[in-house]
Design a protein around this motif. Sequence first.
Motif, PDB file in Angstrom:
ATOM      1  N   MET A   1       1.721   0.864   9.067  1.00 37.17           N
ATOM      2  CA  MET A   1       0.891   1.947   9.622  1.00 37.17           C
ATOM      3  C   MET A   1       1.774   3.058  10.186  1.00 37.17           C
ATOM      4  N   ALA A   2       2.881   2.658  10.833  1.00 34.57           N
ATOM      5  CA  ALA A   2       3.770   3.653  11.434  1.00 34.57           C
ATOM      6  C   ALA A   2       4.585   4.399  10.375  1.00 34.57           C
ATOM      7  N   GLU A   3       4.933   3.686   9.266  1.00 34.67           N
ATOM      8  CA  GLU A   3       5.789   4.275   8.237  1.00 34.67           C
ATOM      9  C   GLU A   3       5.011   5.120   7.229  1.00 34.67           C
ATOM     10  N   ALA A   4       3.774   4.728   6.930  1.00 33.96           N
ATOM     11  CA  ALA A   4       2.986   5.433   5.907  1.00 33.96           C
ATOM     12  C   ALA A   4       2.570   6.819   6.395  1.00 33.96           C
TER      13      ALA A   4
ATOM     14  N   LEU B   1       0.849  -1.177   0.000  1.00 33.58           N
ATOM     15  CA  LEU B   1       0.000   0.000   0.000  1.00 33.58           C
ATOM     16  C   LEU B   1       0.892   1.237   0.000  1.00 33.58           C
ATOM     17  N   SER B   2       0.643   2.148  -0.905  1.00 28.02           N
ATOM     18  CA  SER B   2       1.497   3.319  -1.167  1.00 28.02           C
ATOM     19  C   SER B   2       2.956   2.878  -1.346  1.00 28.02           C
ATOM     20  N   LEU B   3       3.084   1.761  -2.071  1.00 28.93           N
ATOM     21  CA  LEU B   3       4.385   1.158  -2.419  1.00 28.93           C
ATOM     22  C   LEU B   3       5.233   0.772  -1.206  1.00 28.93           C
TER      23      LEU B   3
ATOM     24  N   SER C   1      -2.748   6.579   5.147  1.00 30.66           N
ATOM     25  CA  SER C   1      -3.281   5.450   5.927  1.00 30.66           C
ATOM     26  C   SER C   1      -4.761   5.683   6.269  1.00 30.66           C
ATOM     27  N   GLU C   2      -5.134   6.952   6.514  1.00 32.51           N
ATOM     28  CA  GLU C   2      -6.535   7.252   6.797  1.00 32.51           C
ATOM     29  C   GLU C   2      -7.423   6.969   5.587  1.00 32.51           C
ATOM     30  N   ILE C   3      -6.932   7.308   4.388  1.00 39.64           N
ATOM     31  CA  ILE C   3      -7.699   7.043   3.160  1.00 39.64           C
ATOM     32  C   ILE C   3      -7.865   5.541   2.946  1.00 39.64           C
TER      33      ILE C   3
ATOM     34  N   TYR D   1      -1.087   6.857  -9.044  1.00 45.01           N
ATOM     35  CA  TYR D   1      -0.870   5.998  -7.887  1.00 45.01           C
ATOM     36  C   TYR D   1      -0.223   6.815  -6.774  1.00 45.01           C
ATOM     37  N   VAL D   2      -0.291   6.268  -5.557  1.00 42.85           N
ATOM     38  CA  VAL D   2       0.320   6.914  -4.394  1.00 42.85           C
ATOM     39  C   VAL D   2       1.659   6.249  -4.129  1.00 42.85           C
ATOM     40  N   ASP D   3       2.752   7.044  -4.102  1.00 45.94           N
ATOM     41  CA  ASP D   3       4.077   6.461  -3.908  1.00 45.94           C
ATOM     42  C   ASP D   3       4.416   6.350  -2.418  1.00 45.94           C
ATOM     43  N   ALA D   4       5.657   5.907  -2.141  1.00 43.75           N
ATOM     44  CA  ALA D   4       6.071   5.638  -0.764  1.00 43.75           C
ATOM     45  C   ALA D   4       6.078   6.883   0.110  1.00 43.75           C
TER      46      ALA D   4
END
Length: 599
Positions: free
Chosen positions: A284-287, A269-271, A292-294, A390-393
């Motif tokens: 969850m901690a890194e994104a 998720l988000s690469l 993460s809310e989306i 797309y959503v990147d890292a």
Amino acid sequence: ILAAVAAVVFTNAINDYQKERQFRKLNAKKDDRCVKLLRDGREQEINVKEVQVGDVLLMEPGDLLAVDGIILKSHNITCDESSATGESDAMKKDTTERCYVISGSKVLDGSGSMLVTAVGTNSFFGKTMMAMREATPDETPLQIKLDHLAEAIAKLGMAAAVAMLFTLIVKYFVQLALAGKGLPTSDVIFSDLVKIVIQAITIVVVAVPEGLPMAVTLALAHATTQMLRDNNLVRVLSACETMGNATTVCSDKTGTLTQNKMTVVEGTLSLLSFSFMDGAKTWMAEARKDVSEIVIESIALNSSAFEDKDEQGNLAFVGSKTESAMLGFIKSLGASYSTLRADVNLAKVYPFSSAKKTMSCVVESPRGKEPYRLYVKGASEIVLRLCTHYVDAEGDIKPLDGQARAKFDQIISQYADKALRTIALSYRDVSASEFKKFNDEEAPNDKLICLGVVGIQDPLRPGVVESVHDFAKAGVTVRMITGDNLQTARAIAKNAGILLKGGLAMTGPEFRALSKADQTEAVKRLQVLARSSPTDKTIVVRRLQELGEVVAVTGDGTNDGPALRMADVGFSMGITGTEVAKEASAIVLMDDNFSSILK
């Protein structure tokens, strides 16, 4: 001798009574369970035992169907038939092609009605139960050995008695001749000969080990109490010693080796990739927080599954297994789907379409860039084609160019190789003017932003890999026989350590099409049998027994019943197992743990 016989009889009777009483408690059902149906033109709620052929049964999510029937009305009805067929995927039902519903199924989603066509012993569930009761158990390996021992002792004792009888008679008459006093009267000779015969009979009586059955029975009775402490409820006393001689274990997959609970096991998720729940918490901690809310909002709102209490009173998700897995995923991250649904207004919902393989919803988004937001999820390759960004890292939105598409295709391919069911998540913000143009029939799935892909699978039970390894060290071969597809069965078998190099994996129809000689040859290397019917399972058990194997079978579903009954020893699951499986088995695993067999 009479005391020994009495001890054996009473020990067996008391042990059987205690085990059967515990089994009945374990298998107790609510006899007053009621169902809703249409009878005489009006809706009624009656006891499930009073349902008759011709009634129109009303179907709702969570219903456990006790009868067979044909769908009359279907509003996206989805049934879980895994307990009856072994197929872990939910089955969509309609009024045309997939209109037949079998007893033992559970309604996961949708609503409708069905015409009852079979009840009681004439239903699929009832026929299987009756088949279990007709089967007669074969002798156990220990019984066969004891029979051989008793026969050998009897022959030896009889030979010794005859030899002694002959010797004593010869000795008696020789002594009379040497005494020179002539023959005594016939009464004396008869009395002496009777004493000689009694001595010979004494040898036969002494040779027969009348205490052996009592010793064996007491030992097995003690073993059942010990096994109960290890969560093994022994229903058939002789099953204790049979399992000790087992050379092969034929195990069902769904609910036995696996948890029969679809779970998110991997994701990107988000690469940012993760594996299992510990990795998800790290993600969850890194994104980025807004990303993460989306993701969480997308899963919570774009879903028809919900949480409710099951038959045991425990909280469980009701609905599609895939959606339940997704809701379970965000729940483990500390999010509450119910709170999110209460806080957000749903503007439009486009239910899952089997033709388009997607589900969409439009929600009011006061905190977003636009007043509305569209969430789309579905089959990964299909949703990816609908995405332009797309959503990147770093949490930034980037154009989905050829290189990025190749990256996502590679991720999807890796998950597919592991037999994971891949679901893509996406969204886009929608303006008020564009929202007005939306219609209620066609979902506006275009120009989407890809959030990522998650891989869903029915994971292995804890301790299964170690148990399979320990079985192998003990010289016991573990085989997987499942109703699932071959690709999924292969992946699970490899993960569990069942499918090894040189092992054979094939489908039930392929195995069934072989000649008897070819089946016997194939079963020697067979490690995975997929898409198998109850008949295929019994054929495998029979072929293994013909090769001299002592076969143990584990299972939890109705489809496992015939094989459980035919096996030398059958193990069923005490918690998730169906009534048919428990009735057919010799031992019930109280904790549903495959590892308990080793104890």
